[in-house]
Design an enzyme around this catalytic site. Structure first.
Site, mmCIF file in Angstrom:
data_model
loop_
_atom_site.group_PDB
_atom_site.id
_atom_site.type_symbol
_atom_site.label_atom_id
_atom_site.label_comp_id
_atom_site.label_asym_id
_atom_site.label_seq_id
_atom_site.Cartn_x
_atom_site.Cartn_y
_atom_site.Cartn_z
ATOM 1 N NE ARG A 200 -3.459 -2.229 2.943
ATOM 2 C CZ ARG A 200 -3.156 -3.313 3.645
ATOM 3 N NH1 ARG A 200 -1.961 -3.407 4.209
ATOM 4 N NH2 ARG A 200 -4.034 -4.291 3.803
ATOM 5 C CE LYS A 234 -7.033 -1.063 5.971
ATOM 6 N NZ LYS A 234 -7.738 -1.163 4.665
ATOM 7 C CG HIS A 304 -5.469 -0.199 -3.539
ATOM 8 N ND1 HIS A 304 -4.620 0.031 -2.478
ATOM 9 C CD2 HIS A 304 -6.300 -1.202 -3.135
ATOM 10 C CE1 HIS A 304 -4.933 -0.781 -1.474
ATOM 11 N NE2 HIS A 304 -5.928 -1.532 -1.851
ATOM 12 N NE ARG A 307 -3.261 -4.087 -0.981
ATOM 13 C CZ ARG A 307 -2.683 -4.753 0.012
ATOM 14 N NH1 ARG A 307 -1.376 -4.847 0.064
ATOM 15 N NH2 ARG A 307 -3.405 -5.321 0.950
ATOM 16 C CG HIS A 330 -6.110 -8.780 2.774
ATOM 17 N ND1 HIS A 330 -6.362 -9.409 1.581
ATOM 18 C CD2 HIS A 330 -6.028 -7.451 2.474
ATOM 19 C CE1 HIS A 330 -6.429 -8.526 0.606
ATOM 20 N NE2 HIS A 330 -6.236 -7.334 1.121
ATOM 21 C CE1 TYR A 340 -6.466 -7.641 -5.071
ATOM 22 C CE2 TYR A 340 -6.595 -8.374 -2.790
ATOM 23 C CZ TYR A 340 -6.312 -7.400 -3.725
ATOM 24 O OH TYR A 340 -5.886 -6.178 -3.317
#
Length: 362
Positions: A200, A234, A304, A307, A330, A340
């Site tokens: 990110r 994050k 993004h 990614r 995640h 995804y």
């Protein structure tokens, strides 16, 4: 109403407060922000929640209702207001009007408001508003169905149904064109960290020299409390990313040819312009870079999207979804699955062609 950034003594990151029209602090929001900070929410999350609650208070003012008068019906009105804000006037729409905010954005704002009201309820300052209903498990039998069979879960009645979007990814030739359009080694390094590492923007900007292990082609994603450029990790979780020798060679070239050793910090990515040379790079600088690259290449992409492309390539090449989850950082594997694990028309075509070739060999 306005959101005010403040610097707190003994904290290495800013906090945010909500001020009313008389520039007085909105006390309930201030206590909620303090609660979020004390329970480990990231500074960016706290900032986002504060802006979401600003919308809620603007809605209350336009409706001329107090916090104590908020009920289920008013929350439903708030959802409608978020989609089509109308101020203090009554509007009758004959023709359908496109919503101002997407469903996912409205749900995020609603989630912040509900969390705020639940906090006030636990503190005894607000009555509980039940916006959930118990729903039995879905009809299809998913993974671990035998364990969850017959159990119920709570569903937010006000939550909008989000339209399923197919993620757009980049072709390898497009990524190559984007990196070739970079004018500096630093810019190319930023693009490759997001594409090959799946990082990110905040993770890229948070990198310090000690996080890069060149001899082992390894990048350590390390959460830190302090930040000179407003970038944070994050979920505040550590993880390790392995990259190619080519990416490490690019990093080394950047250090040799563009990086200044005489700095009072150890951030990897710095400003290269003479006026601010050596300062840690910020979010807006990366967004400006992406905008310039869009214009130079004619390829429309977002940070993004790099990614997304990385994650999709991993899955198409047979990676187990749990590995992809860990690499991307995640919190839940279901997030990786929902985001995804999708099949494009081209994926279906390739698989059917493989099926035909296998059938002919029998």
């Amino acid at each position: 109403m306005r959101v005010q950034k403040i610097i707190v003594e003994k904290k290495d990151y800013p906090l945010y407060l909500l001020l009313d029209d008389q520039y007085e602090v909105v006390e309930p929001v201030m206590r909620f922000i303090k609660y979020l900070d004390n329970t480990g929410k990231s500074p960016n999350t706290v900032k986002t929640y504060c802006y979401h609650l600003k919308l809620f208070y603007v809605f209350k003012e336009q409706r001329r209702i107090s916090l104590e008068c908020i009920n289920f019906e008013e929350l439903a009105n708030f959802v409608g207001w978020l989609r089509n804000p109308t101020g203090n006037i009554n509007v009758v729409e004959i023709q359908p009007k496109e919503a101002k905010r997407e469903e996912s954005t409205v749900n995020a704002i609603l989630n912040a408001v509900v969390s705020f009201l639940e906090y006030l309820s636990r503190s005894g300052e607000f009555r509980t508003i039940n916006i959930f209903k118990e729903v039995r498990g879905r009809n299809f039998k998913g993974f671990l169905h035998h364990i969850n069979k017959g159990k119920t879960y709570k569903k937010n009645i006000l939550k909008l149904r989000v339209k399923k979007k197919r993620l757009r990814t980049l072709e390898h030739s497009e990524v190559k064109a984007i990196t070739n359009a970079c004018h500096t080694l630093r810019d190319k390094l930023i693009i490759m960290l997001m594409y090959e590492g799946g990082l990110r923007i905040g993770e890229v900007l948070s990198l310090r020299l000690e996080d890069i292990v060149t001899w082992d082609n390894q990048i350590n994603i390390t959460p830190r409390e302090e930040s000179m450029n407003g970038a944070y990790i994050k979920l505040r979780k550590e993880r390790v990313i392995h990259v190619s020798k080519e990416l490490m060679a690019l990093y080394t070239d950047y250090l040799v040819h563009e990086y200044c050793e005489e700095l009072d910090h150890d951030y990897v990515l710095i400003v290269l312009k003479e006026t601010y040379y050596g300062q840690p790079l910020k979010y807006q600088s990366v967004l400006d870079l992406i905008r310039r690259l869009n214009k130079r290449t004619g390829i429309s992409f977002t940070p993004h999207m790099l990614r997304h492309t990385h994650a999709t390539e991993l899955i198409r090449n047979g990676w187990d979804v749990t590995y992809v989850q860990k690499r991307l950082g995640h919190a839940h594997v279901q997030t990786t699955l929902n985001t995804y694990v999708h099949l494009s028309d081209q994926d279906m075509k390739k698989e059917f062609k493989r099926y035909l070739e296998g059938r002919e060999q029998k």
